[in-house]
Write a protein that holds these residues in place. Structure first.
Motif, PDB file in Angstrom:
ATOM      1  N   ASN A  12       0.773  -1.311  -0.116  1.00  0.00           N
ATOM      2  CA  ASN A  12      -0.022  -0.077  -0.217  1.00  0.00           C
ATOM      3  C   ASN A  12       0.839   1.230  -0.007  1.00  0.00           C
ATOM      4  OD1 ASN A  12      -2.470  -1.491  -0.136  1.00  0.00           O
ATOM      5  ND2 ASN A  12      -2.123  -1.862   2.241  1.00  0.00           N
ATOM      6  N   ILE A  13       1.914   1.347  -0.470  1.00  0.00           N
ATOM      7  CA  ILE A  13       2.908   2.376  -0.836  1.00  0.00           C
ATOM      8  C   ILE A  13       2.785   2.777  -2.339  1.00  0.00           C
ATOM      9  CG2 ILE A  13       5.102   3.024  -0.662  1.00  0.00           C
ATOM     10  CD1 ILE A  13       5.577   0.909   1.587  1.00  0.00           C
ATOM     11  N   THR A  14       2.557   3.944  -2.540  1.00  0.00           N
ATOM     12  CA  THR A  14       2.187   4.568  -3.888  1.00  0.00           C
ATOM     13  C   THR A  14       3.204   5.915  -3.791  1.00  0.00           C
ATOM     14  OG1 THR A  14       0.367   5.860  -3.193  1.00  0.00           O
ATOM     15  CG2 THR A  14      -0.010   3.612  -4.173  1.00  0.00           C
ATOM     16  N   ALA A  18       9.596   6.757  -2.031  1.00  0.00           N
ATOM     17  CA  ALA A  18       8.834   6.546  -0.464  1.00  0.00           C
ATOM     18  C   ALA A  18      10.159   6.302   0.218  1.00  0.00           C
ATOM     19  CB  ALA A  18       8.013   5.109  -0.814  1.00  0.00           C
ATOM     20  N   PHE A  19       9.850   6.519   1.751  1.00  0.00           N
ATOM     21  CA  PHE A  19      10.952   6.404   2.449  1.00  0.00           C
ATOM     22  C   PHE A  19      11.019   4.851   2.642  1.00  0.00           C
ATOM     23  CE2 PHE A  19       9.666  10.722   3.668  1.00  0.00           C
ATOM     24  CZ  PHE A  19      10.856  11.420   3.502  1.00  0.00           C
ATOM     25  N   LEU A  20      12.311   4.328   3.109  1.00  0.00           N
ATOM     26  CA  LEU A  20      12.675   2.824   3.230  1.00  0.00           C
ATOM     27  C   LEU A  20      11.696   2.615   4.529  1.00  0.00           C
ATOM     28  CD1 LEU A  20      14.052   0.582   2.262  1.00  0.00           C
ATOM     29  CD2 LEU A  20      16.008   1.285   3.706  1.00  0.00           C
ATOM     30  N   SER A  21      11.498   3.467   5.513  1.00  0.00           N
ATOM     31  CA  SER A  21      10.891   3.418   6.950  1.00  0.00           C
ATOM     32  C   SER A  21       9.405   2.955   6.507  1.00  0.00           C
ATOM     33  CB  SER A  21      11.166   4.358   7.753  1.00  0.00           C
ATOM     34  OG  SER A  21      10.511   5.546   7.430  1.00  0.00           O
ATOM     35  N   ALA A  22       8.955   3.141   5.295  1.00  0.00           N
ATOM     36  CA  ALA A  22       7.511   2.877   5.228  1.00  0.00           C
ATOM     37  C   ALA A  22       7.410   1.376   4.694  1.00  0.00           C
ATOM     38  CB  ALA A  22       6.892   3.561   3.967  1.00  0.00           C
ATOM     39  N   PHE A  23       8.278   0.595   4.770  1.00  0.00           N
ATOM     40  CA  PHE A  23       8.270  -0.930   4.457  1.00  0.00           C
ATOM     41  C   PHE A  23       8.424  -1.569   5.556  1.00  0.00           C
ATOM     42  CE2 PHE A  23       9.424   1.185   0.603  1.00  0.00           C
ATOM     43  CZ  PHE A  23       8.584   0.688  -0.484  1.00  0.00           C
ATOM     44  N   PRO A  24       8.083  -2.846   5.733  1.00  0.00           N
ATOM     45  CA  PRO A  24       8.427  -3.661   6.947  1.00  0.00           C
ATOM     46  C   PRO A  24       9.848  -3.779   7.070  1.00  0.00           C
ATOM     47  CG  PRO A  24       6.806  -4.860   5.310  1.00  0.00           C
ATOM     48  CD  PRO A  24       7.318  -3.658   4.530  1.00  0.00           C
ATOM     49  N   ILE A  30      17.697  -4.731   4.497  1.00  0.00           N
ATOM     50  CA  ILE A  30      18.431  -4.885   3.134  1.00  0.00           C
ATOM     51  C   ILE A  30      18.964  -3.412   2.437  1.00  0.00           C
ATOM     52  CG2 ILE A  30      17.673  -7.243   2.674  1.00  0.00           C
ATOM     53  CD1 ILE A  30      15.974  -5.957   0.509  1.00  0.00           C
ATOM     54  N   GLY A  31      18.502  -2.465   2.922  1.00  0.00           N
ATOM     55  CA  GLY A  31      18.922  -1.133   2.381  1.00  0.00           C
ATOM     56  C   GLY A  31      18.139  -0.790   1.242  1.00  0.00           C
TER      57      GLY A  31
END
Length: 51
Positions: A12-14, A18-24, A30-31
């Protein structure tokens, strides 16, 4: 839609960026460069897991 964007959409990231912090956390570990590659390469696998 670009491959990386398709993979990000599973989370749900569009948008263009996007900031890496938005991901799990698993993806954050993994960077940014590897995360971008992962999302692009495995977009179809991620889509099938989210169904």
């Amino acid at each position: 839609m670009e491959g990386t964007a398709e993979g990000a959409a599973v989370f749900n990231i569009t948008g263009q960026t996007a900031f890496l912090s938005a991901f799990p956390p698993e993806i954050q570990k993994i960077g940014a460069t590897h995360a971008e590659n992962f999302l692009c390469i495995y977009k179809d696998n991620l889509k099938s897991l989210s169904k």
